[in-house]
Design an enzyme around this catalytic site. Sequence first.
Site, mmCIF file in Angstrom:
data_model
loop_
_atom_site.group_PDB
_atom_site.id
_atom_site.type_symbol
_atom_site.label_atom_id
_atom_site.label_comp_id
_atom_site.label_asym_id
_atom_site.label_seq_id
_atom_site.Cartn_x
_atom_site.Cartn_y
_atom_site.Cartn_z
ATOM 1 C CG ASP A 47 -1.762 1.264 1.288
ATOM 2 O OD1 ASP A 47 -2.841 1.268 0.662
ATOM 3 O OD2 ASP A 47 -1.343 2.249 1.939
ATOM 4 C CE1 TYR A 52 0.199 7.905 3.012
ATOM 5 C CE2 TYR A 52 0.789 5.709 2.279
ATOM 6 C CZ TYR A 52 -0.068 6.555 2.936
ATOM 7 O OH TYR A 52 -1.202 6.046 3.517
ATOM 8 C CD GLN A 160 -5.265 2.131 3.376
ATOM 9 O OE1 GLN A 160 -4.470 2.972 3.773
ATOM 10 N NE2 GLN A 160 -5.103 1.496 2.221
ATOM 11 C CE1 TYR A 188 -4.810 5.545 9.340
ATOM 12 C CE2 TYR A 188 -6.485 5.007 7.718
ATOM 13 C CZ TYR A 188 -5.990 5.850 8.699
ATOM 14 O OH TYR A 188 -6.691 6.992 9.042
#
Length: 279
Positions: A47, A52, A160, A188
């Site tokens: 993932d 990010y 998620q 997560y």
Amino acid sequence: MQQRRFGRTDRAVSVIGQGTWYIDEGDRRAAIEALRRGIDLGLGHIDTAEMYGDAELVVAEAIAGRRDEVFVVSKVLPSNASYAGTLAACERSLKRLGTDRLDCYLLHWRGRYPLEETFRAFEDLREAGKILSWGVSNFDVDDLDEALAVAGDGRIACNQVLYHLRERAIEHGVLPWCAERGVAVVAYSPFGHDGFPSVASAGGRVLAEIGKAHGATARQVALAFLTRDPAVFAIPKASRAAHTADNAMAGDIRLSEVEIERIEQAFPRGQWPGSLPMI
């Protein structure tokens, strides 16, 4: 590594996957080795997200030459989630990941753009073969109801969400909603963002005792507990290959009803907080 069908897709995906938030901020070579070790051990669910930083670039190096072994997920930022913005964001992620398709593409959280725009882009990307499925992240029950009304049944592959021992809010509504409708739930930060329970704490001692019975660590027990529901997958991050190997072992643990009850008592679900927690 245990695998499960990912929502209503035709893909079997590893129950324990690999998260990549902040993975670009440490030793890059070690991070790549950790991801590759995970693939070796069957942790093919990787993932990432455009948010990010350089994580997509790290993933690209890790999966080079092994694309068909992994299930790659990325996410579009809400600020980019207009129709045209989603298409462009996906192209950027594909380029950074060095791949021609994403196995699943998510809206990172609700933003100002109508879901109709984002989902229309997702469908066009799917029809073009650039994504194989799509879903959402950080969606509460009301959001999911709206998403289902817009998308129709069977389109939303996953949701998620934040889920760890000290944050079990999704069990009140989100998890039952998803399980009933065949939507995968991806946990997560499954070890908690503010620190895992210390062995000196009451809850930590319970995890250690159960772990001892299974020849496992407290963290492995935690992952086994979180993925006890067949709808749930978990994506812990590991920046070292040894940590990845530890996470992988959680996929083989089967907790008894008594052990699950002990963990539930040590880390009570609590009352519904009124809104879905997220980080």
